[in-house]
Design a protein around this motif. Structure first.
Motif, PDB file in Angstrom:
ATOM      1  N   GLU A  19      18.087 -30.546 -28.034  1.00  0.00           N
ATOM      2  CA  GLU A  19      19.196 -29.653 -28.218  1.00  0.00           C
ATOM      3  C   GLU A  19      19.491 -29.218 -29.778  1.00  0.00           C
ATOM      4  O   GLU A  19      19.183 -30.125 -30.473  1.00  0.00           O
ATOM      5  CB  GLU A  19      20.303 -29.962 -27.598  1.00  0.00           C
TER       6      GLU A  19
ATOM      7  N   LYS B 123      23.101 -21.296 -20.480  1.00  0.00           N
ATOM      8  CA  LYS B 123      24.393 -21.261 -19.807  1.00  0.00           C
ATOM      9  C   LYS B 123      24.014 -21.064 -18.282  1.00  0.00           C
ATOM     10  O   LYS B 123      24.780 -21.363 -17.452  1.00  0.00           O
ATOM     11  CB  LYS B 123      25.242 -20.346 -20.392  1.00  0.00           C
TER      12      LYS B 123
ATOM     13  N   GLU C 216      24.589 -26.992 -21.916  1.00  0.00           N
ATOM     14  CA  GLU C 216      25.640 -26.518 -23.002  1.00  0.00           C
ATOM     15  C   GLU C 216      25.086 -25.242 -23.742  1.00  0.00           C
ATOM     16  O   GLU C 216      23.879 -24.908 -23.871  1.00  0.00           O
ATOM     17  CB  GLU C 216      25.840 -27.666 -23.881  1.00  0.00           C
ATOM     18  N   ASP C 217      26.026 -24.727 -24.348  1.00  0.00           N
ATOM     19  CA  ASP C 217      26.022 -23.335 -25.282  1.00  0.00           C
ATOM     20  C   ASP C 217      25.130 -23.762 -26.363  1.00  0.00           C
ATOM     21  O   ASP C 217      25.760 -23.775 -27.519  1.00  0.00           O
ATOM     22  CB  ASP C 217      27.179 -22.830 -25.380  1.00  0.00           C
ATOM     23  N   LYS C 218      23.899 -24.129 -26.435  1.00  0.00           N
ATOM     24  CA  LYS C 218      23.172 -24.442 -27.543  1.00  0.00           C
ATOM     25  C   LYS C 218      21.561 -23.960 -27.340  1.00  0.00           C
ATOM     26  O   LYS C 218      21.291 -23.534 -26.221  1.00  0.00           O
ATOM     27  CB  LYS C 218      22.884 -26.123 -27.691  1.00  0.00           C
ATOM     28  N   TYR C 219      20.802 -24.227 -28.349  1.00  0.00           N
ATOM     29  CA  TYR C 219      19.360 -23.870 -28.272  1.00  0.00           C
ATOM     30  C   TYR C 219      18.653 -25.234 -27.728  1.00  0.00           C
ATOM     31  O   TYR C 219      18.991 -26.167 -28.146  1.00  0.00           O
ATOM     32  CB  TYR C 219      18.937 -23.471 -29.738  1.00  0.00           C
TER      33      TYR C 219
ATOM     34  N   PRO D 214      20.953 -19.918 -26.185  1.00  0.00           N
ATOM     35  CA  PRO D 214      22.225 -20.264 -25.343  1.00  0.00           C
ATOM     36  C   PRO D 214      22.436 -19.650 -24.318  1.00  0.00           C
ATOM     37  O   PRO D 214      23.200 -20.152 -23.318  1.00  0.00           O
ATOM     38  CB  PRO D 214      23.265 -20.247 -26.707  1.00  0.00           C
ATOM     39  N   GLN D 215      22.271 -18.243 -24.219  1.00  0.00           N
ATOM     40  CA  GLN D 215      22.513 -17.194 -23.294  1.00  0.00           C
ATOM     41  C   GLN D 215      21.778 -17.933 -21.975  1.00  0.00           C
ATOM     42  O   GLN D 215      22.522 -17.818 -20.791  1.00  0.00           O
ATOM     43  CB  GLN D 215      22.127 -15.871 -23.693  1.00  0.00           C
TER      44      GLN D 215
END
Length: 211
Positions: free
Chosen positions: A140, A174, A179-182, A170-171
């Motif tokens: 991540e 989710k 988690e809201d990550k790359y 991130p989109q």
């Protein structure tokens, strides 16, 4: 799109059989999916390596007609690389129907044509030995820049066991409860000391990607 008036709809769903097979190639009809094909090949330790995210429903004919590549293109390239010849049905301007067998070079226009030049009746596909092991890196990153730098560093190593490499934004993350990550997903066809080697965990990680 829905068919308009004066349209002929051709149902190829019955063309889903294996016609011929040996250790180097297999001849199949166009409606056989890649999952069905690899299930047949599995008992012989053989493998058709072009894989799509929709591998459960991706038919061989459609893959040829669109020249798909996708997940493992970094090692195995596009569908066209694995097609030795194909049998096609065409209709000329005089409405004459012709069935012919085309070599790879003769059939090159059919890749990308999306069935507009004719109907693919069957194809002779080259095969490779099934990899005996896999391992994954699933890392991540807080931003895209660092994720891309990491991908570049991996590619620069020229590791021929590298078989898949993707970035998940991130989109998308989710939607599969990450988690809201790359995220960077990398597959190797070996059991080197990467952070995921357990087969069940590898399948679970790819299942998130497929989702």
């Amino acid at each position: 799109d829905l068919p308009s008036k004066n349209t002929i709809v051709i149902d190829l769903s019955g063309l889903n059989k294996v016609l011929e097979q040996n250790a180097n190639y297999i001849s199949v009809e166009p409606w056989l999916t890649t999952d069905e094909l690899n299930e047949i090949l599995d008992k012989y330790d053989l493998y058709f390596p072009v894989q799509l995210w929709s591998h459960a429903s991706a038919q061989i004919g459609g893959m040829i007609a669109t020249n798909w590549a996708w997940m493992r293109a970094i090692k195995y390239w596009k569908t066209e690389k694995w097609v030795e010849e194909m049998e096609v049905l065409t209709v000329n301007e005089k409405k004459e129907i012709k069935i012919q067998t085309l070599s790879h070079d003769e059939a090159i226009d059919f890749f990308w044509a999306e069935w507009s030049l004719g109907i693919i009746l069957n194809a002779k596909l080259k095969l490779t030995k099934k990899p005996t092991s896999f391992s994954l890196i699933f890392k991540e990153f807080l931003n895209l820049y660092n994720a891309v730098l990491y991908v570049k560093a991996v590619k620069d190593k020229n590791n021929y066991d590298l078989s898949a490499l993707e970035i998940i934004n991130p989109q998308v993350a989710k939607t599969v409860w990450l988690e809201d990550k790359y995220y960077v997903l990398i597959e190797y066809e070996n059991d080197s000391d990467w952070n995921i080697k357990d087969l069940d965990e590898i399948k679970e990680t790819w299942a998130k990607r497929d989702a």
